[in-house]
Design an enzyme around this catalytic site. Structure first.
Site, PDB file in Angstrom:
ATOM      1  N   ASP A  50       0.844  -1.385   0.012  1.00  0.00           N
ATOM      2  CA  ASP A  50      -0.027   0.014   0.026  1.00  0.00           C
ATOM      3  C   ASP A  50       1.031   1.300   0.062  1.00  0.00           C
ATOM      4  O   ASP A  50       0.227   2.361  -0.131  1.00  0.00           O
ATOM      5  CB  ASP A  50      -1.127   0.035   1.179  1.00  0.00           C
ATOM      6  N   SER A  51       2.207   0.827   0.022  1.00  0.00           N
ATOM      7  CA  SER A  51       3.216   2.228  -0.179  1.00  0.00           C
ATOM      8  C   SER A  51       2.858   2.957  -1.602  1.00  0.00           C
ATOM      9  O   SER A  51       3.389   3.737  -1.923  1.00  0.00           O
ATOM     10  CB  SER A  51       4.455   1.625  -0.035  1.00  0.00           C
ATOM     11  N   ASP A  89      -0.833  -6.131  -0.420  1.00  0.00           N
ATOM     12  CA  ASP A  89      -1.144  -5.562   0.910  1.00  0.00           C
ATOM     13  C   ASP A  89      -2.727  -5.399   0.895  1.00  0.00           C
ATOM     14  O   ASP A  89      -3.259  -4.628   0.166  1.00  0.00           O
ATOM     15  CB  ASP A  89      -0.341  -4.213   0.704  1.00  0.00           C
ATOM     16  N   LYS A 118      -1.035  -9.497   2.865  1.00  0.00           N
ATOM     17  CA  LYS A 118       0.010  -9.165   3.895  1.00  0.00           C
ATOM     18  C   LYS A 118      -1.260  -8.033   4.742  1.00  0.00           C
ATOM     19  O   LYS A 118      -1.958  -7.429   4.347  1.00  0.00           O
ATOM     20  CB  LYS A 118       1.063  -8.366   3.572  1.00  0.00           C
ATOM     21  N   GLU A 120      -1.268  -5.624   8.642  1.00  0.00           N
ATOM     22  CA  GLU A 120      -0.761  -4.873   9.540  1.00  0.00           C
ATOM     23  C   GLU A 120      -1.227  -5.563  10.999  1.00  0.00           C
ATOM     24  O   GLU A 120      -2.521  -5.126  11.199  1.00  0.00           O
ATOM     25  CB  GLU A 120      -0.460  -3.443   9.438  1.00  0.00           C
ATOM     26  N   GLU A 187       9.357  -3.847  10.762  1.00  0.00           N
ATOM     27  CA  GLU A 187       9.581  -2.635  10.074  1.00  0.00           C
ATOM     28  C   GLU A 187       9.917  -1.767  11.090  1.00  0.00           C
ATOM     29  O   GLU A 187       9.287  -1.405  12.358  1.00  0.00           O
ATOM     30  CB  GLU A 187       8.385  -2.105   9.222  1.00  0.00           C
TER      31      GLU A 187
HETATM   32  O1  KIV Z   1       3.688  -1.188   1.613  1.00  0.00           O
HETATM   33  C1  KIV Z   1       4.886  -1.391   1.618  1.00  0.00           C
HETATM   34  O2  KIV Z   1       5.578  -1.040   0.776  1.00  0.00           O
HETATM   35  C2  KIV Z   1       5.075  -2.015   3.139  1.00  0.00           C
HETATM   36  C3  KIV Z   1       6.619  -2.327   3.065  1.00  0.00           C
HETATM   37  C4  KIV Z   1       7.240  -1.198   3.620  1.00  0.00           C
HETATM   38  C5  KIV Z   1       6.964  -3.668   3.870  1.00  0.00           C
HETATM   39  O3  KIV Z   1       4.550  -2.477   3.643  1.00  0.00           O
END
Ligand code: KIV
Length: 289
Positions: A50-51, A89, A118, A120, A187
């Site tokens: 989600d970055s 994500d 993934k 969090e 992280e």
């Molecule tokens: O969204 C992302 O890029 C991440 C990484 C920083 C692990 O979750």
């Protein structure tokens, strides 16, 4: 460098590398060109993170993207048929409301092409982890600095620096691994905490700003290649292998100069008509200039 496998890497294969000799490598990608680059470089996992909100879409945090946004980017990555495992994500609020919504959102990412998702958070998110695993979707955990909790954490800060916080992180990691997460991202935590976690869980740990005592490492594509907005301060854990924002700007500037200076396009870069047709159209003399 070249692709050699025919079947993509799977989540169980990643989990089985906990005690392997070679550290795992994950890099983010958000579209077909970045997916081709990281897969050709031989990564084990491609994280469609989600970055994307920050490094591609220009938002100031990751809270702005939706499940549909993530599915859109996952689809672009998956259509390149990478060897690496595609991890999608789950965005903020896609696994916080109810078990049904959580499973449906995870399924959307799988239908878009992810081989795992993934999410969090630690013990607080165990219900979500169980629900997704019950739907036969592999789950990667993510603890430490969890950017979706940016407002609750009070900023992008290193986590687990105090004894209690460090113990909490270890307990969270143990709970996620026992629940069945096939890997856990750590992280921005001190290396000692990452080491304790890595030694305490049977799932591989993948560090970002977590030092060397992890079972693998992950970096964001745009950070490692040197795409960064002017004035942006890179975190100290980023190693930049290129200066692509600079190089790309240089290249586009040369194109701008060539067009304005009349050097583009050249005759070789142009489709020409036969002289006879030019003649008939009354355009004689235009062919080779
Ligand atoms: O969204 C992302 O890029 C991440 C990484 C920083 C692990 O979750």
């Amino acid at each position: 460098m070249a692709k050699s496998r025919t079947a993509p890497v799977t989540a169980p294969e990643i989990c089985a590398r906990k005690h392997g000799e070679t550290p795992l490598v994950m890099v983010t990608a958000y579209d077909a060109p970045s997916a081709r680059v990281v897969d050709a470089a031989g990564v084990d996992m491609i994280l469609v993170g989600d970055s994307v909100a920050m490094v591609v879409l220009g938002y100031g945090d990751t809270l702005q993207v939706t499940t549909d946004d993530m599915a859109h980017h996952i689809g672009a990555v998956a259509r390149t048929t990478p060897n690496a495992l595609v991890v999608g994500d789950l965005p903020w609020l896609s696994y916080h409301v109810s078990r049904d919504e959580t499973v449906r959102n995870a399924a959307s990412l799988v239908r878009a092409g992810a081989g795992a998702v993934k999410l969090e958070g630690g013990r607080k998110r165990l219900d979500a982890v169980h629900a997704i695993l019950d739907a036969e979707i592999p789950v990667m955990g993510h603890i430490g600095l969890t950017p979706q909790s940016i407002h609750a954490l009070g900023g992008f800060k290193v986590q687990g620096k105090q004894l209690d916080a460090a113990r909490t992180l270890v307990e969270d990691a143990v709970a996620l691994a026992e629940a069945g997460c096939f890997a856990i991202v750590l992280e921005c935590v001190p290396d000692g905490v990452a080491r304790m976690i890595t030694d305490s869980v049977e799932a591989p740990t993948i560090g970002i700003g977590a030092g060397r005592h992890c079972d693998g490492q992950v970096l964001v594509y745009h950070d490692l290649l040197g795409f960064s907005a002017p004035g942006h301060r890179m975190p100290k854990f980023v190693r930049q292998y290129a200066a692509q924002e600079f190089d790309a700007t240089e290249s586009v500037s040369r194109f701008v100069d060539d067009v304005r200076g009349g050097r583009f396009p050249s005759s070789e870069e142009t489709y020409h008509m036969a002289d006879q047709m030019l003649d008939e159209l009354g355009l004689y003399g235009a062919a080779s200039t």
